[in-house]
Design an enzyme around this catalytic site. Structure first.
Site, PDB file in Angstrom:
ATOM      1  N   GLU A 101     -21.671-113.157   0.451  1.00 18.30           N
ATOM      2  CA  GLU A 101     -21.687-112.734   1.853  1.00 18.30           C
ATOM      3  C   GLU A 101     -22.356-113.790   2.733  1.00 18.30           C
ATOM      4  OE1 GLU A 101     -24.492-109.626   2.503  1.00 18.30           O
ATOM      5  OE2 GLU A 101     -24.144-109.602   4.667  1.00 18.30           O
ATOM      6  N   PHE A 121     -36.578-119.312  -7.307  1.00 14.44           N
ATOM      7  CA  PHE A 121     -35.471-119.711  -6.435  1.00 14.44           C
ATOM      8  C   PHE A 121     -35.963-120.098  -5.050  1.00 14.44           C
ATOM      9  CE2 PHE A 121     -30.714-119.434  -5.966  1.00 14.44           C
ATOM     10  CZ  PHE A 121     -30.451-120.070  -7.157  1.00 14.44           C
ATOM     11  N   GLU A 161     -37.578-116.847 -12.429  1.00 12.14           N
ATOM     12  CA  GLU A 161     -36.887-117.755 -11.519  1.00 12.14           C
ATOM     13  C   GLU A 161     -37.272-117.392 -10.090  1.00 12.14           C
ATOM     14  OE1 GLU A 161     -32.505-117.531 -11.053  1.00 12.14           O
ATOM     15  OE2 GLU A 161     -32.535-119.693 -11.396  1.00 12.14           O
ATOM     16  N   ILE A 200     -18.789-116.308  -6.537  1.00 10.90           N
ATOM     17  CA  ILE A 200     -19.508-117.549  -6.202  1.00 10.90           C
ATOM     18  C   ILE A 200     -20.817-117.193  -5.486  1.00 10.90           C
ATOM     19  CG2 ILE A 200     -19.266-119.789  -5.000  1.00 10.90           C
ATOM     20  CD1 ILE A 200     -16.959-119.486  -6.873  1.00 10.90           C
ATOM     21  N   PRO A 201     -21.928-117.808  -5.848  1.00 10.39           N
ATOM     22  CA  PRO A 201     -23.179-117.527  -5.137  1.00 10.39           C
ATOM     23  C   PRO A 201     -23.291-118.364  -3.860  1.00 10.39           C
ATOM     24  CG  PRO A 201     -23.602-119.073  -6.894  1.00 10.39           C
ATOM     25  CD  PRO A 201     -22.125-118.793  -6.925  1.00 10.39           C
ATOM     26  N   TRP A 202     -24.384-118.167  -3.155  1.00 19.01           N
ATOM     27  CA  TRP A 202     -24.532-118.807  -1.834  1.00 19.01           C
ATOM     28  C   TRP A 202     -25.218-120.171  -1.900  1.00 19.01           C
ATOM     29  CZ3 TRP A 202     -29.663-119.221  -2.163  1.00 19.01           C
ATOM     30  CH2 TRP A 202     -30.363-118.211  -2.818  1.00 19.01           C
ATOM     31  N   ASN A 203     -25.738-120.551  -3.061  1.00 15.27           N
ATOM     32  CA  ASN A 203     -26.563-121.770  -3.058  1.00 15.27           C
ATOM     33  C   ASN A 203     -25.758-123.065  -3.005  1.00 15.27           C
ATOM     34  OD1 ASN A 203     -25.773-121.090  -5.668  1.00 15.27           O
ATOM     35  ND2 ASN A 203     -27.647-121.816  -6.620  1.00 15.27           N
ATOM     36  N   CYS A 262     -29.756-123.366  -9.526  1.00 16.66           N
ATOM     37  CA  CYS A 262     -29.858-122.729 -10.845  1.00 16.66           C
ATOM     38  C   CYS A 262     -30.576-123.654 -11.831  1.00 16.66           C
ATOM     39  CB  CYS A 262     -28.489-122.357 -11.357  1.00 16.66           C
ATOM     40  SG  CYS A 262     -27.265-123.636 -11.148  1.00 16.66           S
ATOM     41  N   LYS A 286     -14.326-114.562  -4.701  1.00 15.55           N
ATOM     42  CA  LYS A 286     -15.206-113.746  -3.841  1.00 15.55           C
ATOM     43  C   LYS A 286     -16.467-114.572  -3.602  1.00 15.55           C
ATOM     44  CE  LYS A 286     -18.333-111.205  -3.271  1.00 15.55           C
ATOM     45  NZ  LYS A 286     -19.418-111.465  -2.280  1.00 15.55           N
ATOM     46  N   GLY A 335     -24.780-116.522 -10.686  1.00 17.33           N
ATOM     47  CA  GLY A 335     -25.728-115.753  -9.877  1.00 17.33           C
ATOM     48  C   GLY A 335     -26.882-115.275 -10.726  1.00 17.33           C
ATOM     49  N   GLU A 379     -23.079-117.889 -15.571  1.00 19.78           N
ATOM     50  CA  GLU A 379     -24.068-118.937 -15.325  1.00 19.78           C
ATOM     51  C   GLU A 379     -25.168-118.297 -14.492  1.00 19.78           C
ATOM     52  OE1 GLU A 379     -26.337-121.009 -13.971  1.00 19.78           O
ATOM     53  OE2 GLU A 379     -24.951-122.123 -12.694  1.00 19.78           O
ATOM     54  N   LEU A 380     -26.341-118.095 -15.115  1.00 20.55           N
ATOM     55  CA  LEU A 380     -27.323-117.172 -14.542  1.00 20.55           C
ATOM     56  C   LEU A 380     -28.667-117.797 -14.178  1.00 20.55           C
ATOM     57  CD1 LEU A 380     -26.617-114.241 -17.018  1.00 20.55           C
ATOM     58  CD2 LEU A 380     -25.538-114.710 -14.813  1.00 20.55           C
TER      59      LEU A 380
HETATM   60  P1  NAP Z   1     -26.530-112.134  -6.975  1.00 27.42           P
HETATM   61  O1  NAP Z   1     -26.628-110.692  -6.626  1.00 27.42           O
HETATM   62  O2  NAP Z   1     -26.445-112.471  -8.401  1.00 27.42           O
HETATM   63  O3  NAP Z   1     -25.232-112.734  -6.204  1.00 27.42           O
HETATM   64  C1  NAP Z   1     -24.348-113.679  -6.769  1.00 27.42           C
HETATM   65  C2  NAP Z   1     -22.911-113.307  -6.419  1.00 27.42           C
HETATM   66  O4  NAP Z   1     -22.600-112.032  -6.983  1.00 27.42           O
HETATM   67  C3  NAP Z   1     -22.629-113.169  -4.927  1.00 27.42           C
HETATM   68  O5  NAP Z   1     -21.311-113.574  -4.652  1.00 27.42           O
HETATM   69  C4  NAP Z   1     -22.763-111.684  -4.712  1.00 27.42           C
HETATM   70  O6  NAP Z   1     -22.109-111.250  -3.556  1.00 27.42           O
HETATM   71  C5  NAP Z   1     -22.113-111.152  -5.968  1.00 27.42           C
HETATM   72  N1  NAP Z   1     -22.474-109.784  -6.330  1.00 27.42           N
HETATM   73  C6  NAP Z   1     -23.581-109.073  -5.983  1.00 27.42           C
HETATM   74  N2  NAP Z   1     -23.540-107.847  -6.535  1.00 27.42           N
HETATM   75  C7  NAP Z   1     -22.386-107.762  -7.235  1.00 27.42           C
HETATM   76  C8  NAP Z   1     -21.767-106.744  -8.022  1.00 27.42           C
HETATM   77  N3  NAP Z   1     -22.338-105.557  -8.195  1.00 27.42           N
HETATM   78  N4  NAP Z   1     -20.581-107.019  -8.614  1.00 27.42           N
HETATM   79  C9  NAP Z   1     -19.984-108.210  -8.467  1.00 27.42           C
HETATM   80  N5  NAP Z   1     -20.516-109.209  -7.716  1.00 27.42           N
HETATM   81  C10 NAP Z   1     -21.706-108.985  -7.117  1.00 27.42           C
HETATM   82  O7  NAP Z   1     -27.728-112.963  -6.353  1.00 27.42           O
HETATM   83  P2  NAP Z   1     -28.590-112.726  -5.013  1.00 27.42           P
HETATM   84  O8  NAP Z   1     -28.954-111.275  -4.868  1.00 27.42           O
HETATM   85  O9  NAP Z   1     -27.874-113.372  -3.889  1.00 27.42           O
HETATM   86  O10 NAP Z   1     -29.892-113.592  -5.346  1.00 27.42           O
HETATM   87  C11 NAP Z   1     -30.934-113.054  -6.142  1.00 27.42           C
HETATM   88  C12 NAP Z   1     -31.430-114.031  -7.183  1.00 27.42           C
HETATM   89  O11 NAP Z   1     -30.345-114.444  -8.017  1.00 27.42           O
HETATM   90  C13 NAP Z   1     -31.992-115.348  -6.676  1.00 27.42           C
HETATM   91  O12 NAP Z   1     -33.306-115.242  -6.288  1.00 27.42           O
HETATM   92  C14 NAP Z   1     -31.836-116.241  -7.875  1.00 27.42           C
HETATM   93  O13 NAP Z   1     -32.905-116.061  -8.756  1.00 27.42           O
HETATM   94  C15 NAP Z   1     -30.554-115.751  -8.506  1.00 27.42           C
HETATM   95  N6  NAP Z   1     -29.391-116.609  -8.147  1.00 27.42           N
HETATM   96  C16 NAP Z   1     -29.001-117.536  -9.042  1.00 27.42           C
HETATM   97  C17 NAP Z   1     -27.957-118.372  -8.722  1.00 27.42           C
HETATM   98  C18 NAP Z   1     -27.491-119.428  -9.675  1.00 27.42           C
HETATM   99  O14 NAP Z   1     -26.967-120.443  -9.247  1.00 27.42           O
HETATM  100  N7  NAP Z   1     -27.599-119.215 -10.968  1.00 27.42           N
HETATM  101  C19 NAP Z   1     -27.302-118.263  -7.493  1.00 27.42           C
HETATM  102  C20 NAP Z   1     -27.708-117.261  -6.604  1.00 27.42           C
HETATM  103  C21 NAP Z   1     -28.759-116.444  -6.956  1.00 27.42           C
HETATM  104  P3  NAP Z   1     -22.977-110.994  -2.194  1.00 27.42           P
HETATM  105  O15 NAP Z   1     -23.952-112.098  -2.077  1.00 27.42           O
HETATM  106  O16 NAP Z   1     -21.920-111.022  -1.144  1.00 27.42           O
HETATM  107  O17 NAP Z   1     -23.612-109.657  -2.349  1.00 27.42           O
END
Ligand code: NAP
Ligand code: MG
Length: 484
Positions: free
Chosen positions: A182, A388, A386, A153-156, A287, A179, A231, A253-254
């Site tokens: 963070e 964000f 994106e 799950i992402p943080w948004n 997203c 999961k 994410g 969902e990216l």
């Molecule tokens: P991210 O790395 O894609 O994080 C999303 C989720 O994946 C979080 O729960 C994260 O945990 C987990 N994660 C990170 N690395 C992983 C790995 N190697 N294996 C499995 N799970 C993993 O996103 P972010 O770094 O927080 O944000 C970066 C960009 O992603 C944003 O600027 C935005 O463009 C995009 N984003 C998109 C959405 C959406 O709704 N589509 C949501 C969030 C971000 P942790 O956070 O605990 O590391």
């Protein structure tokens, strides 16, 4: 008052200390201060959660696996009511943890409760078919749970994405390992704590920690039968690659770079607030944010003037002040968004309007003033990637063909908004847009949990929300009986 925050996982209905003994600080995005600690989960914690979930399902014979569909629905409905009854507390927690304005946090809690209500009602309506086949056979299909599903799950929108993902998976009969990000665990830990009253142990397990540790361990775990991830495209690929080693299905969902297309015949009074809300909601950390506005040339200047005027009045401040937007989630995201704005300015793009950060906001908070760029070339990073954050780019188009070319001209394809009164054009465009959802004379339709949602191209694959999501959380089995 905030509930007590445990630096522990919730596994098999019990608080469990992290196997490695480590914790992570929880920062308030409004001022950067540490206000709690969470458990830093590792592969051993994921293992424990998967074992608990497998025991709960146990091939349909475990304490969760054997619950009849109607009873499963009743339990999930009660959990949904419990979430609704605790919505204010959950919203306060989410507001503190993620910085989002209270009205958004309240909407998220309400949406989470609604997902449980919706999917609870669907548990006993999820069925297979009988198929016409050769004489002498009866053939039927049954929809079985995958077994144990993983949810990253992402943080948004933690509560909303948990509701649509784990809520649907539980309704389909799966046991879940979740999961959270963070940066945004607290609301989900509290919901899991509420769920203990209703779900047998192991049906819902939450392991907190870093994506690169707990998230990676979950994606690669052989005891997981399906993974749903929301994410970034880069992390989505990593998750899909890890799951592919075990041949496990994945829903991704990216995110996107979703366009709002405004024709000269549109109801501009109706469109204007929606164009703004689509990028400002949750500080643009959505997203499906409407991050590009494409405007027909003949109304470009007057509509831009109105957009700029409204944009200039937007204010960012602490979530508790409930202004137009809060801080961004963390320093990294703030710097990333600031970097995009600086790049636009360096490349000579024109800023048509900028909102403000309220005087009451701590300078140590992760704030970005909303920024509107005009006449952005289609090949600029600001028009393709994106961001964000609260950054809207506008560009003119000459005709329908150019509007489509621009709208479809990014690597993403999540959603699209179309503003026109011409019915034939509405359908022509809707059929040609690269997007999993198209909204005509609105944007997002109020978020309806009933509406299937998901992307094309780099926005991902698989569908969440609606009844469609339930199908994705089942495996279809065909049974052919020969009876002469
Ligand atoms: P991210 O790395 O894609 O994080 C999303 C989720 O994946 C979080 O729960 C994260 O945990 C987990 N994660 C990170 N690395 C992983 C790995 N190697 N294996 C499995 N799970 C993993 O996103 P972010 O770094 O927080 O944000 C970066 C960009 O992603 C944003 O600027 C935005 O463009 C995009 N984003 C998109 C959405 C959406 O709704 N589509 C949501 C969030 C971000 P942790 O956070 O605990 O590391
Ligand atoms: Mg936080």
């Amino acid at each position: 008052m905030l509930p007590t925050i445990q630096a522990a996982h919730l596994i098999a209905n019990r608080w469990v200390a992290p196997a490695g003994g480590a914790t992570l600080p929880v920062l308030d995005p409004a001022d950067g201060e540490i206000f709690a600690y969470i458990a830093r989960g590792n592969a051993a914690d994921i293992d424990a959660a998967v074992i608990a979930a497998r025991a709960a399902y146990d091939g349909g014979d475990g304490p969760w696996g054997r619950v009849p569909a109607a009873e499963r629905g009743r339990l999930l409905a009660r959990l949904g009511q419990e979430i609704a009854a605790n919505a204010e507390e959950l919203a306060l927690l989410e507001c503190r943890d993620t910085g989002k304005p209270m009205k958004q946090a309240r909407a998220d809690a309400a949406a989470c409760a609604r997902y449980f209500e919706y999917y609870a009602g669907a548990c006993d309506k999820l069925h297979g078919e009988t198929l016409p086949y050769q004489r002498g056979y009866t053939v039927l299909t049954v929809r079985e749970p995958h077994g144990v599903t993983g949810h990253i799950i992402p943080w948004n929108y933690p509560m909303q994405i948990f509701g649509r993902s784990a809520g649907a998976a539980l309704a389909a009969g799966n046991a879940c390992v979740v999961k959270p990000a963070e940066d945004a665990c607290l609301s989900l830990l509290r919901i899991a704590e509420l769920a203990v009253k209703y779900l047998p142990e192991g049906a819902l397990n939450i392991v907190t920690g870093l994506g690169s540790e707990a998230g990676a361990a979950l994606s690669a775990h052989t005891g997981i039968d399906h993974i749903s991830f929301t994410g970034s495209p880069v992390t989505g690929s990593l998750v899909a690659q890890a799951a592919a080693v075990n041949h496990r299905p994945v829903t991704l969902e990216l995110g996107g770079k979703s366009p709002q297309i405004v024709f000269a015949d549109a109801d501009l009074d109706a469109a204007l607030p929606v164009l703004i809300n689509a990028i400002i909601q949750n500080g643009g950390q959505t997203c499906s944010a409407g991050s590009r506005v494409l405007i027909e040339q003949s109304i470009y200047a007057p509509l831009m003037a109105r957009l700029a005027e409204a944009f200039g009045r937007l204010r960012a401040g602490p979530g508790s002040a409930d202004l137009d937007l809060g801080p961004l989630i963390n320093a990294r995201q703030r710097d990333r968004v600031a970097g995009y704005i600086a790049q636009g300015e360096r490349d000579g793009l024109r800023v048509a309007a900028r909102g403000t950060v309220s005087e009451g906001a701590a300078s140590s908070g992760y704030y970005i003033a909303p920024t509107l760029f005009t006449d952005v070339p289609a090949n600029h990073a600001l028009a393709r990637e994106e961001v964000f954050g609260p950054v809207l780019v506008a560009m003119p188009f000459a005709d329908e063909a150019e509007a489509l070319r621009l709208a479809n001209g990014t690597d993403y394809g999540l959603i699209a908004g179309l503003w026109t009164r011409d019915g034939a054009r509405q359908l022509r465009m809707a059929r040609k847009l690269h997007a999993g959802q198209v909204f005509i004379n609105n944007y997002g339709a109020g978020g309806g949990v009933e509406l299937p949602f998901g992307g094309m191209k780099h926005s991902g694959y698989g569908r969440e929300k609606g009844f469609e999501a339930l199908l994705g959380f089942t495996a279809l089995k065909t049974i052919a009986i020969s009876h002469g």
